[in-house]
Every structure is written in C-alpha cells, then in structure tokens.
Design an enzyme around this catalytic site. Structure first.
Site, mmCIF file in Angstrom:
data_model
loop_
_atom_site.group_PDB
_atom_site.id
_atom_site.type_symbol
_atom_site.label_atom_id
_atom_site.label_comp_id
_atom_site.label_asym_id
_atom_site.label_seq_id
_atom_site.Cartn_x
_atom_site.Cartn_y
_atom_site.Cartn_z
ATOM 1 N N GLY A 56 0.768 -1.316 -0.050
ATOM 2 C CA GLY A 56 0.007 -0.251 -0.016
ATOM 3 C C GLY A 56 0.904 1.193 0.037
ATOM 4 N N CYS A 57 1.893 1.231 0.723
ATOM 5 C CA CYS A 57 2.711 2.422 0.864
ATOM 6 C C CYS A 57 3.352 2.641 -0.631
ATOM 7 C CB CYS A 57 3.759 2.323 2.033
ATOM 8 S SG CYS A 57 2.834 2.151 3.585
ATOM 9 N N THR A 58 4.004 1.593 -1.085
ATOM 10 C CA THR A 58 4.551 1.616 -2.415
ATOM 11 C C THR A 58 3.632 2.428 -3.491
ATOM 12 O OG1 THR A 58 5.884 -0.076 -1.719
ATOM 13 C CG2 THR A 58 5.817 0.395 -4.154
ATOM 14 N N ALA B 38 3.010 6.012 -2.695
ATOM 15 C CA ALA B 38 4.337 6.682 -3.135
ATOM 16 C C ALA B 38 4.445 6.884 -4.635
ATOM 17 C CB ALA B 38 5.588 6.253 -2.545
#
Length: 179
Positions: free
Chosen positions: A70-72, A75
């Site tokens: 999710g963070c990738t 970003a």
C-alpha cells in the site's frame, strides 16, 4: 495446549485492538489550525523543517512502512502525479517511522523525487495524530494533511486509500487554491 490457546487469544486481542487504534480518526489536528512544526532528517540525512516549505502548499503524508504494498502504491501515485501537483504550487513530503537508510533505499528503488522524512521516535506523527503506538511497535497511520502557504491546515485525510489518493489531493488543491 492451554498455553497455545492463551497465546492465540492474546495475539487475536492485540490484532483487534491495534486495528481499532489504527482506524480511529485523529482529533488532534484539524482544518484551520496551525500545522505542528517539525525538524526531521530526509533520506539524504539533511534536516528538514516545516518552514522549508513556507509560501508553498504542502502535502504532508504519513504512511506505515517503506516498501510495503500500500505504501509503495501511494508513493508511486504521488511520483507519477508530481508534475500536476507542482503545477498547483505544491510540494509532497512523506513521513514514516522508518530510518533514513530505509527511506533512501525506498526512494531509490521507486525513483521517488520528493522528500521522505524519518520520524524514528514518532514524535511528529504523534503531533499530527498519525501515530499508531502498540508499545513495542510504532507505525504511522496512513493520513495526509494539506498545509497552506501560511502554515495552516487546509485539509485532512484519515483512513486513506492509497489508490486514487493523489488524484483526490490534486482535485482538492485546485479547489483550495482557486485555480
């Protein structure tokens, strides 16, 4: 067998409690308030302060961990939309409790062109109401704040879905900056 059952129960309780803590919206920072100041190292080890972006719109986004799915996605969406964001007079800054080295690897791996700040003790995330603190485990909640050129909170987002979030930011920036 009883000890195993107790351990499973404890893990289940911690998971449920942690999820409930993660889902609670922040009441600490709200629209119209002065944005909490910060002083954190970026992925290159340079100290960055909120004042570095004075006079510009700032998208300050908190995320749980470098290089997680999710963070990738979040970003990379910001990376892909950065030209539109810059055209609106705004900058993007990511913050998590990961280390400077972790941020440097994450930024290089995904060609991120915006600063990632290392809030290793969680103080900044806590000031923004974006800290998930489970005692031995700390992570930033997925939250975003649009800070106006005067340093005031103009928009908040809690319980962010990484898909489509950068487009929602762009739409709100257009509305907030009257473009």
């Amino acid at each position: 067998m009883l000890i195993k059952l107790i351990m499973y129960g404890l893990v289940l309780w911690l998971a449920i409690w942690g999820y409930r803590q993660y889902q609670q919206p922040s009441n600490r920072v709200s629209v119209g308030m002065k944005a909490p100041d910060f002083k954190l190292p970026d992925a290159q080890g340079h100290t960055r302060r909120l004042a570095d972006w004075q006079g510009k719109w700032l998208i300050l986004y908190f995320y749980p961990r470098d290089d997680t799915p999710g963070c990738t996605r979040e970003a990379c969406h910001f990376r892909d939309d950065i030209q539109q964001i810059h055209a609106l007079g705004a900058e993007v800054v990511g913050v998590s409790v990961d280390s400077v080295a972790s941020h440097a690897d994450f930024a290089q791996k995904h060609r991120l062109s915006f600063p990632l700040l290392a809030d290793t003790n969680g103080q900044v995330a806590d000031a923004y109401g974006a800290l998930l603190n489970l005692g031995i485990l700390q992570a930033a909640k997925r939250m975003t704040f649009i800070i106006d050129p005067q340093g005031m909170i103009a928009q908040t987002y809690s319980n962010v879905n990484p898909d489509g979030h950068s487009q929602a930011i762009i739409d709100d920036l257009k509305r907030l900056s009257a473009f």
